[in-house]
Write a protein that holds these residues in place. Structure first.
Motif, short mmCIF file in Angstrom:
data_model
loop_
_atom_site.label_atom_id
_atom_site.label_comp_id
_atom_site.label_asym_id
_atom_site.label_seq_id
_atom_site.Cartn_x
_atom_site.Cartn_y
_atom_site.Cartn_z
N THR A 60 0.83 -1.21 0.00
CA THR A 60 0.00 0.00 0.00
C THR A 60 0.86 1.26 0.00
OG1 THR A 60 -1.71 -1.19 1.24
CG2 THR A 60 -1.84 1.21 1.22
N LEU A 61 1.92 1.26 0.82
CA LEU A 61 2.81 2.42 0.86
C LEU A 61 3.56 2.59 -0.45
CD1 LEU A 61 4.26 2.11 4.48
CD2 LEU A 61 2.58 3.74 3.65
N ASP A 62 3.92 1.46 -1.11
CA ASP A 62 4.56 1.56 -2.42
C ASP A 62 3.65 2.24 -3.43
OD1 ASP A 62 6.89 0.36 -1.59
OD2 ASP A 62 6.26 -1.66 -2.14
N ARG A 63 2.37 1.90 -3.40
CA ARG A 63 1.42 2.52 -4.33
C ARG A 63 1.19 3.99 -4.00
NH1 ARG A 63 -3.35 -2.07 -5.16
NH2 ARG A 63 -2.00 -3.66 -6.13
N VAL A 64 1.19 4.32 -2.70
CA VAL A 64 1.01 5.72 -2.31
C VAL A 64 2.15 6.59 -2.82
CG1 VAL A 64 0.95 7.27 -0.31
CG2 VAL A 64 -0.41 5.20 -0.31
N PRO A 70 2.90 11.17 -3.78
CA PRO A 70 3.81 12.06 -3.05
C PRO A 70 3.34 13.51 -3.01
CG PRO A 70 5.05 10.57 -4.46
CD PRO A 70 3.61 10.40 -4.82
N VAL A 71 2.73 13.97 -4.12
CA VAL A 71 2.26 15.37 -4.15
C VAL A 71 1.13 15.57 -3.14
CG1 VAL A 71 1.23 17.15 -5.60
CG2 VAL A 71 2.91 15.57 -6.57
#
Length: 217
Positions: free
Chosen positions: A32-36, A42-43
């Motif tokens: 999930t964090l990889d997709r975020v 990131p923006v």
């Protein structure tokens, strides 16, 4: 807003604890964090973090303004005391939330680095074994293979040392998470105390207003 901040903080603490221990949820959280962190993620995260930082600075400014007004008048009235306690709690919670966000990002980064280092180390070991198994009787080829094996062994040692360093950093992050958990419990106790003080001050204000009303009559 305070309830929302507590909800986000506890959610972040749960995610950090999930990242620290190898559980079935850990892989899901990492994915999930990889997709975020891809695309516009990131923006959006930076925008939310910047907004939260601005609100934090606004609370700090309000605290300083109340302190300045107190210095001018020489006394802190009950209303300012309630507002100051509220702003101080909000500023503390927002600062804690930003710190947990940074810590969660660093933990995710270290876990990814560890996974990449382990994969590289396994590939180097397989390559070393293949070189050792594929030796032949040719002296020149044997010498070349020996040099390659020495290089790979050096690389393996370097990767192992980096892996050990990352493990130490992960353990340090785990210790920080435990300390932050204890600090959060302290914030909860402080919040309960502030609620009690707030109720007491409101009762005092109501009694004062009631007394003034009687005098006017």
């Amino acid at each position: 807003m305070i309830q929302l901040l507590y909800t986000v903080i506890f959610s972040q603490m749960a995610l950090i604890m999930t990242l620290l221990f190898k559980t079935p949820l850990r892989k899901l959280v990492i994915m999930t964090l990889d997709r975020v962190k891809r695309g516009r993620g990131p923006v959006v995260v930076k925008t939310v973090g910047g907004t939260l930082f601005i609100v934090l600075m606004s609370s700090v400014y309000s605290i300083l303004k109340i302190q300045q007004r107190t210095l001018e008048t020489g006394a802190l009235n009950p209303t300012d005391q309630i507002l100051m306690s509220k702003h101080m709690l909000e500023a503390s919670l927002m600062g804690f939330l930003l710190f947990l966000s940074l810590m969660m990002d660093r933990l995710h980064h270290y876990i990814r680095e560890l996974r990449l280092l382990r994969k590289a180390m396994e590939a180097a070991k397989k390559q070393t074994r293949s070189f050792e198994d594929g030796k032949n009787d040719n002296a020149d080829e044997r010498k070349g293979l020996g040099d390659d094996i020495a290089t790979l062994k050096t690389k393996i040692k370097k990767l192992e040392s980096e892996c050990e360093m990352k493990d130490k950093e992960a353990n340090a992050a785990k210790a920080e998470a435990e300390a932050l958990k204890k600090q959060s419990e302290g914030f909860l106790l402080e919040y309960d105390r502030l609620l009690a003080d707030n109720q007491h001050l409101r009762n005092q204000l109501e009694s004062i207003d009631h007394s003034d009303g009687k005098k006017d009559m």
